[in-house]
Design an enzyme around this catalytic site. Structure first.
Site, short mmCIF file in Angstrom:
data_model
loop_
_atom_site.label_atom_id
_atom_site.label_comp_id
_atom_site.label_asym_id
_atom_site.label_seq_id
_atom_site.Cartn_x
_atom_site.Cartn_y
_atom_site.Cartn_z
N ARG A 1 -81.35 -17.59 -45.13
CA ARG A 1 -82.70 -17.12 -44.77
C ARG A 1 -82.74 -15.61 -44.62
NH1 ARG A 1 -83.95 -20.11 -39.50
NH2 ARG A 1 -81.73 -19.73 -39.31
N ASN B 1 -85.52 -23.05 -42.40
CA ASN B 1 -84.67 -24.22 -42.58
C ASN B 1 -85.50 -25.47 -42.41
OD1 ASN B 1 -82.29 -22.78 -43.00
ND2 ASN B 1 -81.62 -22.94 -40.87
#
Length: 112
Positions: free
Chosen positions: A41, A59
């Site tokens: 990320r 996520n």
């Protein structure tokens, strides 16, 4: 400077290619594989910001990463190519792509 008819049509062609490359689009990606716990990320956020894109990444409970990005079509393409590999410790096994309309995000954030 005198232009010929051929150079005008070539200029229009080049301009149209540029317009396509700069057309604003949006995409949602679902990235699977070893993509959580490997700084995917944060790396995706850095890449998107470097490309001048807006959106978010997060996520998912099933182990995938979901990414929404909007901006020039050519830059979105560059981000998608980056996502196929991701950061050094990621092992991407698949990407599902869904084209969307841009939503007007101004920056790119990691969502929790």
């Amino acid at each position: 400077m005198t232009r010929t008819k051929g150079s005008d049509s070539q200029s229009l062609f080049i301009q149209r290619i540029g317009d396509i490359f700069m057309e604003k689009v949006a995409v949602i990606l679902f990235i699977s594989g070893r993509v959580q716990g490997v700084w995917y990320r944060g790396s995706a956020q850095e890449k998107a910001e470097a490309l001048g894109l807006a959106g978010w990444v997060r996520n998912l409970p099933d182990g995938r990463v979901e990414l929404f990005a909007e901006g020039p079509k050519g830059k979105i393409g560059e981000l998608i190519e980056w996502c196929r590999q991701g950061p050094p410790f990621a092992r991407v096994t698949g990407i599902e792509k869904q084209w969307r309309e841009p939503e007007g995000f101004k920056d790119f954030k990691v969502r929790y």
